[in-house]
Design a protein around this motif. Structure first.
Motif, PDB file in Angstrom:
ATOM      1  N   THR A 258       0.826  -1.199   0.000  1.00 21.90           N
ATOM      2  CA  THR A 258       0.000   0.000   0.000  1.00 21.90           C
ATOM      3  C   THR A 258       0.866   1.257   0.000  1.00 21.90           C
ATOM      4  OG1 THR A 258      -1.637   1.275   1.285  1.00 21.90           O
ATOM      5  CG2 THR A 258      -0.156  -0.150   2.521  1.00 21.90           C
ATOM      6  N   PRO A 259       0.402   2.345  -0.641  1.00 16.65           N
ATOM      7  CA  PRO A 259       1.176   3.593  -0.592  1.00 16.65           C
ATOM      8  C   PRO A 259       1.034   4.342   0.727  1.00 16.65           C
ATOM      9  CG  PRO A 259      -0.786   3.891  -1.933  1.00 16.65           C
ATOM     10  CD  PRO A 259      -0.721   2.432  -1.593  1.00 16.65           C
ATOM     11  N   THR A 260       0.031   3.963   1.542  1.00 11.72           N
ATOM     12  CA  THR A 260      -0.238   4.681   2.791  1.00 11.72           C
ATOM     13  C   THR A 260      -0.406   3.688   3.930  1.00 11.72           C
ATOM     14  OG1 THR A 260      -1.431   6.353   1.499  1.00 11.72           O
ATOM     15  CG2 THR A 260      -1.687   6.426   3.890  1.00 11.72           C
ATOM     16  N   ALA A 261       0.310   3.885   5.011  1.00 11.08           N
ATOM     17  CA  ALA A 261       0.244   2.967   6.151  1.00 11.08           C
ATOM     18  C   ALA A 261      -1.109   3.072   6.862  1.00 11.08           C
ATOM     19  CB  ALA A 261       1.362   3.286   7.132  1.00 11.08           C
ATOM     20  N   PRO A 262      -1.604   1.967   7.428  1.00 12.35           N
ATOM     21  CA  PRO A 262      -2.838   2.019   8.226  1.00 12.35           C
ATOM     22  C   PRO A 262      -2.663   2.984   9.401  1.00 12.35           C
ATOM     23  CG  PRO A 262      -2.192  -0.262   7.763  1.00 12.35           C
ATOM     24  CD  PRO A 262      -1.051   0.599   7.333  1.00 12.35           C
ATOM     25  N   ASN A 263      -3.757   3.663   9.763  1.00  9.69           N
ATOM     26  CA  ASN A 263      -3.689   4.545  10.932  1.00  9.69           C
ATOM     27  C   ASN A 263      -3.797   3.707  12.208  1.00  9.69           C
ATOM     28  OD1 ASN A 263      -6.454   4.009  11.446  1.00  9.69           O
ATOM     29  ND2 ASN A 263      -7.103   5.746  10.171  1.00  9.69           N
ATOM     30  N   ALA A 264      -3.756   4.380  13.351  1.00 11.66           N
ATOM     31  CA  ALA A 264      -3.725   3.666  14.638  1.00 11.66           C
ATOM     32  C   ALA A 264      -4.974   2.813  14.848  1.00 11.66           C
ATOM     33  CB  ALA A 264      -3.576   4.671  15.781  1.00 11.66           C
TER      34      ALA A 264
END
Length: 405
Positions: A258-264
């Motif tokens: 993914t280009p964006t990491a999962p949030n908390a």
């Protein structure tokens, strides 16, 4: 056209990037031969996206604002998102004053049924505006009536144009616009770059070496998904399938790039699955250019994209073109590339058991997997060449200046 190179401006106001930007870059590569190409995007966009644009040698200009695309589960959040959109549109109109839009092409990422006032104001400036629709819009009956009214208004504006990035989208938006306008909508497919694919395949035939380079087990049967880690991509279906197979098939490894990491909050939900067979990776960690990222695809035995809503996903086409047997859902335009049992496997959206069964089927039947991979690659390379799609798009840009030239 005149000898002077006209300006082609690609414009979006959101931070996330994905298939829409890869689609834009395909057109940019062809357009650079005759156009002055500029990309406009928010200043704090992904460094990875900016690097890819720099590698194309296009001009880049930055916005000091961006739209809020966060989830809106409450009325208050819905209002906040709408206000963010309006603020961005006002700021965009101010930003665009620096260009002679009557002598340029503006290809913008925005929803015409939502931003009809914005497009009306652009039309008053004699702008030549193009919007690509990647999938059809669906909603309650009253919403469809509102959208139809707005689309009929926007599509009557001088200088406003729509591309459809697949046949399914063009077919499904028929009810939104007048037939005379609809018939002129070209299909400019989301596609792959055959030269780029050939370069990736020529880098090495040693899959084990690629796995070693990226710390992926040489003994695992790898199931890969690539895209934004979001609901419409079927992220929890992917994890549910991993959960189902974790005990009986411990050698199956699931990877989501993914280009964006999962949030908390998302990470907490991921952790609650207790998966030992899941690896979520950032695309920026596997390569510094598009070919390096595509090379990472080759760690996979199977590509799986369990989406609920899609146009025709570029990552799926890229995986198929690289000779990876693929599984996806029977939604929207995906069946235009994945012909069940011929170029890949199709399952029902939202069905983790079906996804798990399809993965096991390919794992236990390598001959079928190889046949799907071979036919899938051949089909995509022959039917989804980005150079041809880009030429169609550029020919329609040029039509805007036909009388002037």
């Amino acid at each position: 056209m005149n000898k002077e190179r006209r300006k082609l401006i690609f414009f979006w106001t959101y931070l996330e990037w994905g298939g829409a930007q890869v689609y834009f870059m395909a057109i940019m590569k062809e357009a650079l031969k005759a156009w002055d190409v500029t990309t406009v995007l928010p200043r704090n966009s992904s460094p990875e996206m900016i690097r890819f644009l720099e590698q194309l040698n296009v001009k880049i200009e930055f916005l000091d604002f961006h739209i809020d695309l966060g989830q809106a589960p409450t009325l208050r959040r819905k209002i906040e998102r709408q206000w963010s959109r309006i603020e961005c549109e006002i700021a965009t109109l101010r930003f665009l004053k620096r260009y002679d839009l009557s002598n340029s092409i503006l290809h913008i990422e925005a929803a015409p049924w939502q931003s009809w006032q914005f497009f009306t104001l652009l039309s008053l400036r004699k702008a030549n505006v193009f919007v690509t629709m990647h999938n059809a819009i669906n909603g309650a009956k009253w919403r469809e009536l509102v959208w139809t009214a707005r689309m009929n208004l926007v599509t009557r504006l001088p200088g406003f144009h729509i591309f459809a990035s697949n046949k399914d989208t063009k077919t499904k938006i028929r009810y939104l616009v007048e037939r005379s306008f609809w018939e002129k909508i070209p299909v400019t497919y989301t596609c792959v770059d055959p030269v780029q694919i050939a370069n990736v395949l020529a880098r090495t035939d040693d899959t084990l070496a690629i796995r070693t380079k990226h710390s992926v087990s040489n003994k695992a049967f790898v199931v890969l998904c690539v895209g934004q880690f979001i609901d419409r991509k079927g992220r929890w279906v992917f994890l549910d399938a991993a959960k189902l197979l974790q005990t009986g098939h411990p050698d199956i490894q699931f990877i989501w790039l993914t280009p964006t990491a999962p949030n908390a909050e998302e990470q907490q939900k991921i952790d609650a699955y207790g998966l030992d067979n899941l690896d979520i990776r950032l695309s920026s960690t596997v390569g510094s250019d598009r070919e390096e990222v595509l090379e990472f695809f080759r760690v996979a035995d199977v590509f799986a994209l369990p989406s609920y809503v899609e146009g025709l996903p570029i990552a799926l086409l890229e995986a198929m073109s690289l000779g990876i047997s693929s599984i996806s859902t029977n939604v929207f335009a995906i069946p235009e590339a994945v012909i069940d049992g011929e170029t890949g496997l199709l399952i029902k959206a939202g069905d983790p058991k079906a996804l798990a069964a399809a993965i096991v089927r390919l794992k236990e039947n390598p001959e079928l997997s190889k046949a799907l991979a071979t036919q899938g690659s051949k089909f995509v390379i022959e039917n989804f060449d980005e150079r041809e799609a880009a030429k169609i798009a550029i020919s329609h840009y040029e039509e805007c200046f036909k009388d002037a030239d």
